[in-house]
Structures are given as structure tokens and as C-alpha cells.
Design a protein around this motif. Structure first.
Motif, PDB file in Angstrom:
ATOM      1  N   ARG A 120     -30.399 -38.005  -9.228  1.00 43.27           N
ATOM      2  CA  ARG A 120     -29.496 -39.018  -9.782  1.00 43.27           C
ATOM      3  C   ARG A 120     -28.073 -38.485  -9.967  1.00 43.27           C
ATOM      4  O   ARG A 120     -27.105 -39.154  -9.622  1.00 43.27           O
ATOM      5  CB  ARG A 120     -30.069 -39.521 -11.107  1.00 43.27           C
ATOM      6  N   LYS A 121     -27.947 -37.274 -10.511  1.00 39.90           N
ATOM      7  CA  LYS A 121     -26.612 -36.710 -10.762  1.00 39.90           C
ATOM      8  C   LYS A 121     -25.838 -36.527  -9.463  1.00 39.90           C
ATOM      9  O   LYS A 121     -24.636 -36.775  -9.411  1.00 39.90           O
ATOM     10  CB  LYS A 121     -26.721 -35.372 -11.491  1.00 39.90           C
ATOM     11  N   LYS A 122     -26.527 -36.093  -8.427  1.00 42.48           N
ATOM     12  CA  LYS A 122     -25.850 -35.893  -7.145  1.00 42.48           C
ATOM     13  C   LYS A 122     -25.401 -37.235  -6.576  1.00 42.48           C
ATOM     14  O   LYS A 122     -24.305 -37.354  -6.026  1.00 42.48           O
ATOM     15  CB  LYS A 122     -26.769 -35.179  -6.155  1.00 42.48           C
ATOM     16  N   ILE A 141     -24.639 -39.930  -8.306  1.00 43.20           N
ATOM     17  CA  ILE A 141     -23.498 -40.369  -9.112  1.00 43.20           C
ATOM     18  C   ILE A 141     -22.225 -39.642  -8.673  1.00 43.20           C
ATOM     19  O   ILE A 141     -21.173 -40.256  -8.496  1.00 43.20           O
ATOM     20  CB  ILE A 141     -23.758 -40.137 -10.620  1.00 43.20           C
ATOM     21  N   ARG A 142     -22.337 -38.339  -8.478  1.00 36.22           N
ATOM     22  CA  ARG A 142     -21.176 -37.540  -8.070  1.00 36.22           C
ATOM     23  C   ARG A 142     -20.622 -38.023  -6.724  1.00 36.22           C
ATOM     24  O   ARG A 142     -19.414 -38.211  -6.574  1.00 36.22           O
ATOM     25  CB  ARG A 142     -21.597 -36.071  -7.999  1.00 36.22           C
ATOM     26  N   LYS A 143     -21.504 -38.255  -5.757  1.00 42.01           N
ATOM     27  CA  LYS A 143     -21.051 -38.716  -4.434  1.00 42.01           C
ATOM     28  C   LYS A 143     -20.408 -40.094  -4.515  1.00 42.01           C
ATOM     29  O   LYS A 143     -19.391 -40.352  -3.880  1.00 42.01           O
ATOM     30  CB  LYS A 143     -22.227 -38.760  -3.458  1.00 42.01           C
ATOM     31  N   ARG A 202     -18.939 -41.499  -7.094  1.00 43.51           N
ATOM     32  CA  ARG A 202     -17.632 -41.398  -7.764  1.00 43.51           C
ATOM     33  C   ARG A 202     -16.576 -40.860  -6.810  1.00 43.51           C
ATOM     34  O   ARG A 202     -15.428 -41.317  -6.819  1.00 43.51           O
ATOM     35  CB  ARG A 202     -17.729 -40.498  -8.993  1.00 43.51           C
ATOM     36  N   LEU A 203     -16.958 -39.875  -6.001  1.00 44.88           N
ATOM     37  CA  LEU A 203     -16.007 -39.322  -5.028  1.00 44.88           C
ATOM     38  C   LEU A 203     -15.551 -40.378  -4.027  1.00 44.88           C
ATOM     39  O   LEU A 203     -14.427 -40.319  -3.531  1.00 44.88           O
ATOM     40  CB  LEU A 203     -16.650 -38.163  -4.264  1.00 44.88           C
ATOM     41  N   LYS A 204     -16.384 -41.331  -3.745  1.00 43.21           N
ATOM     42  CA  LYS A 204     -16.053 -42.387  -2.790  1.00 43.21           C
ATOM     43  C   LYS A 204     -15.303 -43.540  -3.443  1.00 43.21           C
ATOM     44  O   LYS A 204     -14.966 -44.519  -2.792  1.00 43.21           O
ATOM     45  CB  LYS A 204     -17.316 -42.920  -2.109  1.00 43.21           C
ATOM     46  N   ARG A 215     -17.914 -47.309 -12.120  1.00 38.64           N
ATOM     47  CA  ARG A 215     -19.078 -46.944 -12.941  1.00 38.64           C
ATOM     48  C   ARG A 215     -20.127 -48.053 -13.024  1.00 38.64           C
ATOM     49  O   ARG A 215     -21.317 -47.792 -12.965  1.00 38.64           O
ATOM     50  CB  ARG A 215     -18.636 -46.574 -14.356  1.00 38.64           C
ATOM     51  N   GLY A 259     -28.980 -32.025  -7.834  1.00 44.53           N
ATOM     52  CA  GLY A 259     -28.543 -33.116  -8.691  1.00 44.53           C
ATOM     53  C   GLY A 259     -29.593 -33.621  -9.662  1.00 44.53           C
ATOM     54  O   GLY A 259     -29.454 -34.709 -10.213  1.00 44.53           O
ATOM     55  N   SER A 311     -31.556 -33.558 -13.265  1.00 43.10           N
ATOM     56  CA  SER A 311     -31.226 -33.178 -14.637  1.00 43.10           C
ATOM     57  C   SER A 311     -32.072 -31.981 -15.046  1.00 43.10           C
ATOM     58  O   SER A 311     -33.120 -31.695 -14.452  1.00 43.10           O
ATOM     59  CB  SER A 311     -31.488 -34.349 -15.585  1.00 43.10           C
TER      60      SER A 311
END
Length: 157
Positions: free
Chosen positions: A72-74, A76-78, A80-82, A86, A140, A142
Motif C-alpha cells: 500500500r505505501k509503495k 501511495i508513493r507512486k 503521489r509522484l504522478k 489524496r 512498501g 507497513s
């Protein structure tokens, strides 16, 4: 020197190569110094026609991350980068997790299973555990999911 493409032509060229988010398209067009009004008009037109669809783009990108063994974290990170907002990220990931039938813990266990032979080469149990946890964190997942997956993996084998 050839004439500069119109904003519409440039956007078609970009989207013809690969899908992108609204924020990515705006950023690339601003880098080419197109006027903000023209960019807004192109984005509105492409969104109305369905060429730009951030929720669908987010869904596809998140699915790609999960298929490659990410958590999930990975995702979310990808996203956001795009440039995905939120709210769209939360909706996309919640919907994906409800429909997938595969929990994040199961995904972490599957990722560990694929790398099990590499971890087993480490003779020191403490180092083996640390490597597995770093691997899952890098994918990614938790900390809670990583510890649960490692615990289940050690109980099984």
C-alpha cells in the motif's frame, strides 16, 4: 526551424505514447511554455472526451504496483509522484483492496515466498529476519504487516 506544435497536438503526442495523469500532462505542457489558458482548455477537452481520467489512471497504476509485489505505501508513493490527489488515492486503494480479495498480509507472504531461497542462504537467523523486513519495507509494506508476514513465514517453515 519547424513551427511549434499547438498545445492540443503536443498533448495528443504525449498521450499517444503512454497514459498520464492530469498533473503530469500539465507539468509537461508548462515545461514547453504553453500558455496556462490553452493548457486548461486542452485538459478540460481531454477530460470531457475521456482521454484524461485520473481515477482510472490511478487504478491501473496501483494495480501495477500490487502485481509487482508492492504494498500500500509503495502504491501511495507512486500515485503521489504522478500527481494524483489524496482523495482519489484513498478511493482507489480502498476500492482495490475490497475487490481484490487478497489482503496486504497475503501479498507480503507471497513476496516472502518468492524470495525465500535467497533469505535461507543467510546462516544467521537475526540477519535473515532483518533482510526479510528490509525487503518488505522496500516493497512498501507497513511495519505491522511485515512483522506479521515474517512471523507466519517462520511458523510455517
Amino acid at each position: 526551424m519547424p513551427p511549434k506544435k499547438s498545445a492540443m497536438e503536443y498533448a495528443v503526442l504525449l498521450l499517444g505514447r503512454r497514459a498520464c495523469s492530469t498533473a503530469e500532462l500539465r507539468k509537461k505542457m508548462l515545461a514547453k511554455e504553453y500558455p496556462e489558458q490553452e493548457i486548461a482548455r486542452v485538459i478540460a477537452d481531454f477530460t470531457a472526451r475521456g482521454f484524461l481520467n485520473d481515477p482510472l489512471y490511478a487504478e491501473n497504476l496501483a494495480e501495477s504496483v500490487y502485481l509487482r509485489g508492492g504494498g500500500r505505501k509503495k502504491a501511495i508513493r507512486k500515485l503521489r509522484l504522478k500527481g494524483i490527489d489524496r482523495e482519489t488515492i484513498q478511493e482507489t486503494l480502498s476500492e482495490r483492496e475490497e475487490n481484490a480479495g487478497k489482503s496486504e498480509l497475503e501479498a507480503a507472504l507471497a513476496a516472502l515466498a518468492r524470495k525465500k531461497s535467497a533469505f535461507e542462504r543467510e546462516p544467521d537467523l537475526r540477519k535473515r529476519r532483518e533482510k526479510a523486513l528490509r525487503f518488505l519495507a522496500g516493497r512498501g509494506f507497513s511495519a505491522a504487516v511485515a512483522y506479521d508476514a515474517l512471523k507466519q513465514c517462520l511458523e510455517e517453515g
